[in-house]
Design a protein around this motif. Structure first.
Motif, PDB file in Angstrom:
ATOM      1  N   LYS A 218       0.806  -1.327   0.001  1.00 13.15           N
ATOM      2  CA  LYS A 218      -0.085   0.089  -0.167  1.00 13.15           C
ATOM      3  C   LYS A 218       0.876   1.316   0.002  1.00 13.15           C
ATOM      4  CE  LYS A 218      -3.670   2.602   2.388  1.00 13.15           C
ATOM      5  NZ  LYS A 218      -4.467   2.547   3.483  1.00 13.15           N
ATOM      6  N   GLY A 219       0.527   2.092  -0.663  1.00  5.22           N
ATOM      7  CA  GLY A 219       1.380   3.455  -0.782  1.00  5.22           C
ATOM      8  C   GLY A 219       2.425   3.360  -1.825  1.00  5.22           C
ATOM      9  N   GLN A 220       2.807   2.189  -2.443  1.00  4.14           N
ATOM     10  CA  GLN A 220       3.897   1.863  -3.160  1.00  4.14           C
ATOM     11  C   GLN A 220       3.940   2.926  -4.391  1.00  4.14           C
ATOM     12  OE1 GLN A 220       4.878  -2.140  -3.917  1.00  4.14           O
ATOM     13  NE2 GLN A 220       6.457  -1.775  -5.135  1.00  4.14           N
ATOM     14  N   ARG A 221       4.996   3.238  -5.061  1.00  3.17           N
ATOM     15  CA  ARG A 221       4.777   3.863  -6.229  1.00  3.17           C
ATOM     16  C   ARG A 221       5.109   3.052  -7.539  1.00  3.17           C
ATOM     17  NH1 ARG A 221       5.225   9.056  -8.164  1.00  3.17           N
ATOM     18  NH2 ARG A 221       5.809   9.356 -10.042  1.00  3.17           N
ATOM     19  N   PHE A 232       0.472   6.107  -7.577  1.00  5.02           N
ATOM     20  CA  PHE A 232       0.455   5.463  -6.233  1.00  5.02           C
ATOM     21  C   PHE A 232      -0.536   4.310  -5.913  1.00  5.02           C
ATOM     22  CE2 PHE A 232       2.735   9.149  -5.660  1.00  5.02           C
ATOM     23  CZ  PHE A 232       3.826   9.022  -5.041  1.00  5.02           C
ATOM     24  N   ASP A 234      -2.965   3.339  -3.924  1.00  6.48           N
ATOM     25  CA  ASP A 234      -3.849   3.787  -2.915  1.00  6.48           C
ATOM     26  C   ASP A 234      -4.551   2.871  -1.981  1.00  6.48           C
ATOM     27  OD1 ASP A 234      -3.126   6.313  -4.035  1.00  6.48           O
ATOM     28  OD2 ASP A 234      -5.248   6.524  -5.000  1.00  6.48           O
ATOM     29  N   GLU A 235      -4.754   1.558  -2.469  1.00  7.48           N
ATOM     30  CA  GLU A 235      -5.029   0.703  -1.801  1.00  7.48           C
ATOM     31  C   GLU A 235      -4.977  -0.697  -2.445  1.00  7.48           C
ATOM     32  OE1 GLU A 235      -9.656  -0.940  -0.804  1.00  7.48           O
ATOM     33  OE2 GLU A 235      -9.356   1.215  -0.376  1.00  7.48           O
TER      34      GLU A 235
END
Length: 598
Positions: A218-221, A232, A234-235
């Motif tokens: 989660k949050g990884q680019r 990104f 987001d979920e």
């Protein structure tokens, strides 16, 4: 990773895949009693109404066996030949497949074609004999058929019943023992395959993927390789009955991703997801591009809704990657799209989904297939003819080639005669006839694709009393004598009703089309001639009679010339009206051409 199992369920239409999937979900406590309903994974209203699966559905189950906890990712797939692209995508994200065969109906055409799809992808096949509780079931004989088809032992075939839940435990044990665990490097750079996506009006595009190597957090680019766009995550999460957000999805697992993408065209099924900072060097082999089999024009009823229709089609393409469309325009209907479908059922379903999910009322033109035309001027340059109006003038035409298919029909021995005469009527040539058992015959035909587009499948079911199953694949183009039949209403050609037909059937079909249109087009104040023409030659004509008022009613007795004078006056008025009047064509007239034999 060693405790993950990814498998799909494949079978012919109506052999009980979705019902068996329900039992697996109940047995593993994935769903509570409150959530129970038949065909649980068929979430669309359309699927429930028709009792068919249209989309493949992924869901995760937790199961404990001998003290070990396992994660089972199940994908339920459609069985109809028109949705075989859904099946091929599901198969690409699995290591094993449950091959379900109905104990009463035995092996049918789609069973075999889905099996070959699975074997091409090196999947472990677990044969399941379903519906053994039916009085008409014939387990011993059908088990022998499966053994002949797969070359396995009779003990490996699991007997089960989706209705009663018998044999479900054996199926789960077989999945754990026989399906290999996914292979992959959990520490390598992220590499995931997109196998489906769906548009959510609140959250944008939801992407379903299978992680091959690495993990997605989660949050990884992340980066989509085909479009080269970065987002990104987001979920991320797993697909239970509802989506369950997780911190990360590791190698071998299946999950969903939400990145807030709003433009449908940015996500491509078969694409690779990777880490933006440490991208993988290897792109996953995606899916082969799908070949549309039937082409039809889809036009908005109101021409102002063209842009809305485009947006709706793009969102629908996300969820059904086998839909192909390009813009086109018609003199009669304005702007619309030329769409490619995998078959007539697919066309019907897309039309229904546009109306239900996007509130778009559309007009569908006569379906046809694409041809290759060559002119005398440049005999080597091929002109692609998707629409009858693209066909060059007959005087400049050198030859036209049409697509042929290899059709395989499995039927009972009693129906071989009627099936053969139907195929020969449709210009088919028989290439092979094999007896699979004393009762079941497989017939192979080379046929023009255009002949099976309209009513072939329905008529095949009629002549075989529902016993014949049908599957086909394209085998290239062959030269053929084709002509364009135009329909003229009141002397004006209606391009949406034109059709490319074989020379031998053009006259008969042109006549039938005129008769059908005469019944369907409402009468006007003037006579409407309905004509079928090949080039400048009229081959059939019907007349829709004018609505007339009894103008002689007030003439009582007297000389006949008084009546004649009034009738002549009326005739003149009708003639003038015919010059300025135009004819409205109701929607059912476009579709009626498909049902010429009714």
């Amino acid at each position: 990773m060693k405790n993950i199992r990814n498998f799909c369920i494949i079978a012919h239409i109506d052999h009980g895949k979705s019902t068996l999937a329900d039992r697996l979900l109940e047995y593993t406590d994935t769903i509570s009693d409150r959530e129970k309903q038949d065909q649980l994974l068929d979430s669309m209203d359309l699927e429930r109404e028709r009792g068919i699966t249209i989309k493949s559905h992924a869901i995760q189950m937790d199961y404990e066996s001998e003290g070990e906890k396992y994660v089972l990712n199940l994908i339920d797939t459609p069985g109809h030949v028109d949705f075989s692209y859904e099946v091929s995508r599901s198969i690409a994200s699995c290591e094993g497949a449950l091959l379900i065969v109905d104990a009463a109906q035995s092996i049918q055409a789609q069973t075999i074609s889905n099996l070959y799809l699975a074997l091409d992808n090196d999947l472990e096949i677990i044969p399941v004999l379903n519906k053994v509780d039916l009085p008409s079931a014939n387990p011993e004989e059908v088990t022998d058929d499966i053994v002949d088809l797969l070359g396995c032992d009779a003990e490996e075939v699991i007997h089960a019943s989706g209705k009663t839940g018998f044999g479900v435990e054996n199926i789960l044990q077989a999945i754990i023992e026989r399906v290999p665990a996914p292979k992959g490097d959990p520490d390598g750079p992220l590499q995931a395959l997109i196998f489906d996506s769906v548009y959510n009006s609140y959250r944008g595009v939801e992407t379903y993927f299978r992680v091959i190597n690495g993990e997605i957090k989660k949050g990884q680019r992340i980066k989509f390789v085909a479009t080269d766009n970065e987002y990104f995550a987001d979920e991320v999460g797993t697909l239970k009955l509802n989506q369950e957000p997780k911190k990360s999805i590791k190698a071998g697992d299946v999950g969903y991703l939400i990145t807030g993408i709003k433009t449908a065209s940015e996500v491509k099924v078969g694409d690779t997801i990777t880490d933006a900072l440490n991208p993988t060097q290897e792109i996953i082999e995606g899916f082969e591009d799908v070949k549309p089999m039937v082409f039809a024009g889809i036009y908005p009823v109101d021409t102002d809704e063209y842009e809305e229709l485009r947006a709706s089609m793009e969102k629908l393409k996300l969820n059904d990657a086998s839909l192909v469309f390009v813009p086109e325009s018609s003199a009669a209907l304005g702007f619309g799209f030329r769409c490619g479908f995998l078959g007539m059922l697919h066309l019907e379903i897309i039309q229904e989904r546009l109306e239900r999910e996007f509130d778009m009322t559309v007009i569908t033109t006569v379906p046809n297939v694409s041809y290759h035309a060559y002119t005398n001027k440049r005999p080597d340059d091929m002109i692609l003819v998707n629409n009858p109006s693209d066909l060059p003038e007959p005087s400049t035409l050198n030859r036209v080639e049409e697509p042929f298919i290899k059709a395989s029909i499995i039927t009972k021995a009693d129906f071989v005669g009627p099936v053969m005469s139907l195929c020969i009527e449709k210009r088919g040539e028989i290439t092979n006839q094999t007896y699979l058992t004393t009762e079941r015959v497989e017939l192979s035909f080379d046929m023009p694709l255009s002949e099976i587009v309209f009513d072939f499948y329905d008529r095949l079911k009629t002549v075989s009393k529902g016993y014949a199953s049908f599957d086909y694949h394209p085998i290239g183009f062959r030269s053929s004598k084709l002509v364009r039949v135009d329909i003229l209403l009141n002397g004006q050609p209606v391009d949406a009703l034109s059709a490319l037909l074989h020379d031998s059937t053009a006259y008969a079909i042109g006549k039938k089309m005129c008769e059908k249109l005469r019944q369907l087009i409402p009468r006007q104040q003037f006579d409407i001639p309905v004509q079928a023409a090949i080039g400048a030659k009229i081959i059939a004509r019907e007349t829709i009679k004018a609505l007339r008022k009894d103008v002689t009613a007030k003439c009582y007795g007297g000389d006949i010339s008084r009546k004649r004078k009034l009738l002549e006056k009326q005739k003149k008025g009708k003639k003038r009206m015919r010059l300025v009047g135009n004819v409205e064509i109701p929607q059912q007239a476009f579709m009626a051409v498909l049902k010429l034999n009714d």
